[in-house]
Design a protein around this motif. Structure first.
Motif, PDB file in Angstrom:
ATOM      1  N   ASP A 181       0.930  -1.242  -0.037  1.00  0.00           N
ATOM      2  CA  ASP A 181      -0.047  -0.053  -0.022  1.00  0.00           C
ATOM      3  C   ASP A 181       0.915   1.191  -0.093  1.00  0.00           C
ATOM      4  N   PRO A 182       1.113   1.743  -1.310  1.00  0.00           N
ATOM      5  CA  PRO A 182       2.086   2.733  -1.276  1.00  0.00           C
ATOM      6  C   PRO A 182       1.919   4.260  -0.209  1.00  0.00           C
ATOM      7  N   LEU A 183       0.451   4.139  -0.058  1.00  0.00           N
ATOM      8  CA  LEU A 183       0.309   5.380   0.794  1.00  0.00           C
ATOM      9  C   LEU A 183      -1.063   5.225   1.380  1.00  0.00           C
ATOM     10  N   ASP A 184      -1.045   4.611   2.860  1.00  0.00           N
ATOM     11  CA  ASP A 184      -2.220   4.159   3.442  1.00  0.00           C
ATOM     12  C   ASP A 184      -2.621   5.354   4.262  1.00  0.00           C
ATOM     13  N   GLY A 185      -3.948   5.932   4.161  1.00  0.00           N
ATOM     14  CA  GLY A 185      -4.086   7.114   4.694  1.00  0.00           C
ATOM     15  C   GLY A 185      -4.029   8.355   3.992  1.00  0.00           C
ATOM     16  N   THR A 186      -4.464   8.128   2.822  1.00  0.00           N
ATOM     17  CA  THR A 186      -4.143   9.347   1.582  1.00  0.00           C
ATOM     18  C   THR A 186      -5.053  10.488   2.060  1.00  0.00           C
TER      19      THR A 186
END
Length: 263
Positions: free
Chosen positions: A83-88
């Motif tokens: 998940d490259p950015l969790d919490g976008t």
């Protein structure tokens, strides 16, 4: 990346570097255009992780939230779940630190390595050196349940009331599981929609640290499935697991509502 020697270090170093790139992007772009920042963040981290894994582990498959799902992964012995950015959402909000980068390796049916970078908190938790779990939580301390700040399952409030627990809303799933790992919270529970990439890396670290992690009905969390949906999860100290699973069942039965209601 010349210092990388094994899969645990690959996960840790790639998650950390992707997080540093996201911090630089955040500082350079600012917060005036949050939707643009979110898009740039997702793309920047995905491209870095995907290209780095292609170079460092060219024979392995990759399942990414931001990538096209290649069904060939189902026949692969090794799959990186990222998940490259969790919490976008939180990434694009100034002063929020509850966003993360997830890098996990699934190998031969189990999570074999993982790392969760918390760039805005200046740390990376990984299976290289899992957090130390105290033998006991402080006696008499009120239980703290962390759950989604934007999509909290309705049953969590009922669960908290029955346990006399405090609810601590947070953003990223990775940040919430890390909160349990670091003793900021005792329980993370979610229902109503997630995917494998939301939990694979933090669950790998949680298992390595000795935490309980399962579906909310107690079933095993499974990864690299045809359908990557993995809609619910419970992470907690192992001695709390039986009581919490029973509590979730009791709350659902007493209120005549399934635990996914309001997710």
């Amino acid at each position: 990346m010349s210092s990388i020697r094994n899969d645990h270090e690959v996960a840790r170093d790639l998650a950390t570097e992707a997080g540093q790139q996201l911090l630089r992007l955040r500082a350079r772009h600012g917060f005036d255009e949050p939707e643009v920042l979110r898009t740039l963040g997702d793309r920047t981290a995905h491209e870095f992780l995907f290209s780095s894994l292609g170079r460092l582990r060219p024979s392995d498959a990759v399942l990414s939230e931001e990538g096209v799902d290649d069904p060939a992964r189902l026949h692969s012995r090794r799959v990186w779940i990222i998940d490259p950015l969790d919490g976008t959402r939180e990434f694009a909000e100034e002063n929020r630190t509850d966003w993360a980068v997830h890098v996990a390796l699934w190998e031969n049916g189990r999570l074999a390595a993982g790392a969760v970078a918390l760039p805005a908190q200046g740390s990376t938790l990984s299976t290289v050196d899992p957090p130390w779990l105290p033998d006991q939580r402080p006696a008499g301390q009120r239980l703290r349940i962390t759950t989604s700040r934007t999509r909290p399952p309705e049953f969590v409030e009922r669960m908290a009331t029955s346990l006399g627990a405090e609810v601590v809303p947070m953003g990223s799933a990775g940040a919430k599981i890390c909160a349990v790992l670091l003793g900021i919270a005792d329980i993370y529970v979610h229902a109503g929609g997630q995917f494998e990439w939301d939990s694979a890396a933090p669950v790998a670290v949680a298992h390595a640290a000795g935490l309980h992690a399962s579906r909310i009905d107690g079933a095993k969390l499974t990864y690299n499935q045809v359908d990557p949906s993995l809609p619910d999860i419970l992470v907690c100290r192992p001695e709390l697991s039986s009581m919490l699973l029973a509590n979730i069942r009791d709350v659902a039965e007493r209120d005549d509502a399934g635990p996914h209601a309001g997710g």
